[in-house]
Design an enzyme around this catalytic site. Structure first.
Site, short mmCIF file in Angstrom:
data_model
loop_
_atom_site.label_atom_id
_atom_site.label_comp_id
_atom_site.label_asym_id
_atom_site.label_seq_id
_atom_site.Cartn_x
_atom_site.Cartn_y
_atom_site.Cartn_z
N GLU A 1 -0.77 16.60 6.85
CA GLU A 1 -0.23 15.87 8.00
C GLU A 1 -0.43 14.36 7.87
O GLU A 1 0.45 13.58 8.22
CB GLU A 1 -0.91 16.37 9.27
CG GLU A 1 -0.32 15.74 10.53
CD GLU A 1 -1.00 16.24 11.79
OE1 GLU A 1 -0.54 15.87 12.86
OE2 GLU A 1 -1.99 17.00 11.68
N ASP A 2 -1.60 13.94 7.37
CA ASP A 2 -1.97 12.52 7.43
C ASP A 2 -1.89 11.77 6.10
O ASP A 2 -2.15 10.57 6.06
CB ASP A 2 -3.39 12.37 7.98
CG ASP A 2 -3.49 12.84 9.43
OD1 ASP A 2 -2.45 12.83 10.10
OD2 ASP A 2 -4.59 13.21 9.87
#
Length: 723
Positions: A90-91
């Protein structure tokens, strides 16, 4: 292993955390698995390089802290690696494919499952949040470790909320109380649930938490002497009985104290009136012997005993609970359980990893319960109309107070308190729920909306013609029953609409000397393209629901060029023959409530877009409005074999004297009719004007009832309401 950890410099917080993780893992994993976890840390640290949390610490500290929580639960190596890497997809630019290549498909799938869930945290819109929670359960169904990683992730986030703005703190805390704490409870993870609840309470209401915390500390000091006296008395009595057990005073957590004060509107002193003790035994037999000793020592309070050993809670929790009247007139709550039951109640589904070597059978039962719950939720989410509906169903499912009932074969069914016969039927099987018509409780006939009580035996009576009633939604409370009823009605109405649409279209084609089955398939396909429909069923459903006029569709089929605009000749009157109805077609043909037509009446049908055909009496005032809309109405007539009970409304003027209404009611009952409703329209000392809704078979039956009522001396005037 420790050599690897020692090579990492110890100045930074993340270095201390990875060292601590390695030390914990060395207690139950082999060296090669620990090396893989360290490699996962290195990949995660590189990916998160330059990222920092709001507190200022390096971002990698968060996933490693989550991994430490899981290591304390003795999570397997793949679960630990997934925890360390749970934010990289996600990051950071790292993809699922890259993770699969480096750490295997299982780890990549776990990380992907947790990644989908993480979006819940950053969205506040109800629909988006609901959709993501729905995704969470789909991921959980594939692998339970997904939710355990997510719970550990949420726990660390709650522990580090300090630097967040107040509004965001409250939002995250509310979400934790609504979704994550109940899930931890449902999976039997009592330890994590209590931590999540306490941290959420502190984040949402810091002042209340501080005041209550101080008050509890003071009250605890005053109570200590009484607690010690009771504890020693219990220990001495158990020793005299030759029972070797451990006794401990039980602390209530702040959130449960707060909830009790709020729900019961009582003061802290009243909450602390109950002194709670846990007694730990070596085996189940000893638990029941201890219960006997306790009931001899202090008198039990009637109705306050629960046996969760014989009948475990849905999350697998087992214990004996009893409230006793202790010394000084104070109530004492005792919970009696084995050491193993206590470990299971604290760890729940995590016991699958934590105590794997102790008793695989009992741990498998926990796993089976969790999987059974997830299967039910998957069934519910498939039939839920949207994500918000699924969330409503989920919340109902996460906050049950249980009752236990028996099938005729003696099987135990657990249901939330307040559940009805219909909830029971759907809990046994969806098909049983769809076909139920009545039931017997302990061999006595009861209506379907009867609420169930503990210990009763329920036998459901079914019929082949039966189907769910929309009114059931008013009194079912389980998510499975609610979604089952909605799902059936949704598909049933669709099928009814298709059948009616086929009848209407075939009738129009017949007037043009055509048959639907003889129409060339290419022509039908061209028609569907022109009307932007995916299938013939979709078109027929539109016709049945009144969104398309059957005459115009038939006219288009009959003309040579499908694409040409339909032209109406002066002689075109639509249907040459009326549509024959029985009045029992279901939801796509409804009888208007304004005039309540019955078999034998002259009737007219009106297309109500999206709902089907509404049938009115020819003399109904509303039908004159309908007739002006030439394209929206059709001639209908009653079938000669129409059967059933049809409501009709009578306006009766009677003498206002004692017993008049009872005489009217008994006369109607004698003629095989049932009164559905009575409304007093006007009344004075002499006359009462009443509207009575009753059921009749047809016009002949109604005429017989009206004739008999007119013969009564108390009846002054009687008319049928047709508008």
């Amino acid at each position: 292993m420790l050599e690897i950890a020692d090579t990492i410099e110890l100045e930074r917080p993340q270095d201390k955390l990875i060292r601590r993780l390695c030390t914990t893992l060395s207690g139950y994993l082999d060296q090669s698995q620990i090396d893989q976890c360290v490699r996962a840390y290195e990949v995660g640290a590189d990916a998160h390089e330059g990222q920092f949390r709001k507190s200022g610490e390096a971002y990698i500290c968060h996933p490693v802290s989550v991994a430490i929580s899981l290591a304390e639960m003795r999570m397997d190596a793949n679960g630990i690696m997934a925890a360390i890497l749970h934010d990289v997809i996600e990051d950071t630019p790292v993809s699922k494919k890259e993770l699969a290549e480096q750490f295997g498909t299982e780890v990549a799938e776990l990380v992907d499952g947790v990644t989908k869930l993480s979006k819940i945290d950053s969205k506040s819109h109800a629909e988006t949040q609901a959709e993501n929670v729905r995704k969470m359960f789909l991921a959980m169904a594939k692998d339970l470790r997904v939710i355990i990683v997510k719970l550990a992730d949420r726990l660390h986030n709650m522990q580090t909320l300090g630097v967040m703005p107040a509004a965001k703190k409250r939002r995250i805390a509310r979400e934790t109380l609504d979704i994550y704490a109940p899930i931890a409870n449902r999976l039997g993870m009592n330890n994590i649930r209590q931590k999540l609840e306490s941290l959420s309470f502190e984040a949402m209401y810091p002042m209340r938490h501080a005041v209550l915390n101080n008050a509890v500390k003071k009250a605890r000091g005053n109570r200590r002497k009484i607690v010690d006296i009771i504890e020693n008395t219990i220990k001495n009595r158990l020793e005299q009985a030759g029972l070797n057990c451990d006794v401990a005073g039980r602390e209530k957590n702040l959130y449960s104290i707060y909830k009790k004060m709020l729900n019961k509107k009582i003061s802290l002193a009243d909450v602390f009136d109950v002194y709670a003790f846990r007694i730990f035994c070596d085996d189940v037999d000893t638990c029941y012997r201890v219960l006997g000793v306790m009931h001899n020592l202090y008198k039990p309070i009637p109705g306050r005993f629960k046996d969760y050993i014989a009948l475990p809670k849905a999350n697998g929790y087992q214990s004996l609970h009893s409230i006793l009247m202790g010394p000084y007139g104070v109530p004492i709550e005792v919970q009696i359980r084995t050491h193993e039951m206590h470990r299971m109640s604290e760890s729940g589904i995590a016991a699958h990893w934590l105590y794997k070597s102790d008793d695989d059978n009992k741990i498998e039962k926990f796993q089976d319960r969790a999987n059974e719950w997830l299967r039910d939720l998957l069934e519910i989410q498939k039939s839920a109309g949207d994500s918000l509906e699924f969330i409503d169903n989920l919340k109902v499912d996460l906050f049950p107070q249980e009752v236990f009932v028996f099938t005729p074969q003696g099987a135990i069914i657990k249901l939330p308190r307040g559940a009805t016969i219909i909830d029971f039927a759907y809990a046994v099987h969806t098909d049983l729920g769809n076909a139920c018509v009545s039931a017997r409780i302990d061999k006595q006939l009861v209506p379907l909306q009867t609420k169930l009580e503990n210990g009763v035996t329920v036998e459901v009576i079914t019929a082949s013609w039966a189907r769910p009633n929309p009114l059931w939604l008013n009194y079912v409370i389980t998510a499975k029953a609610r979604s089952g009823i909605r799902n059936y009605l949704k598909h049933f109405k669709q099928q009814e609409a298709i059948n009616l649409g086929r009848r209407l279209l075939e009738k129009e084609l017949l007037a043009m000397h055509l048959h639907l089955e003889n129409i060339d398939k290419d022509k039908i396909q061209a028609l569907l393209q022109v009307l932007s429909k995916q299938s013939l069923d979709e078109l027929l459903e539109d016709i049945g629901l009144g969104n398309k006029m059957p005459f115009l569709v038939a006219k288009r089929i009959a003309q040579d060029d499908i694409n040409a605009t339909v032209k109406l000749d002066d002689g075109d009157q639509g249907q040459k023959k009326p549509l024959v109805i029985k009045g029992t077609e279901g939801m796509v043909i409804t009888l208007a409530k304004c005039c309540r037509p019955i078999p034998g009446d002259s009737i007219i049908g009106y297309f109500n877009p999206g709902k089907g055909i509404v049938v009115h009496h020819h003399e109904c005032r509303n039908s004159s409005v309908v007739r002006k809309k030439q394209t929206n109405w059709l001639d209908v007539e009653w079938s000669s074999d129409a059967a059933g009970d049809f409501p009709v409304e009578l306006r009766i003027e009677i003498l206002n004297q004692r017993g008049s209404l009872a005489t009217i009611a008994s006369t109607i009952s004698e003629l095989n009719s049932n009164i559905e409703n009575v409304t007093v329209v006007d009344q004075d000392d002499r006359i009462s004007v009443d509207l009575i809704t009753l059921t009749v078979k047809d016009r002949v039956h109604l005429a017989k009832i009206m004739r008999r009522l007119k013969e009564l001396s108390i009846v002054l005037k009687i008319t049928r309401v047709k508008a």
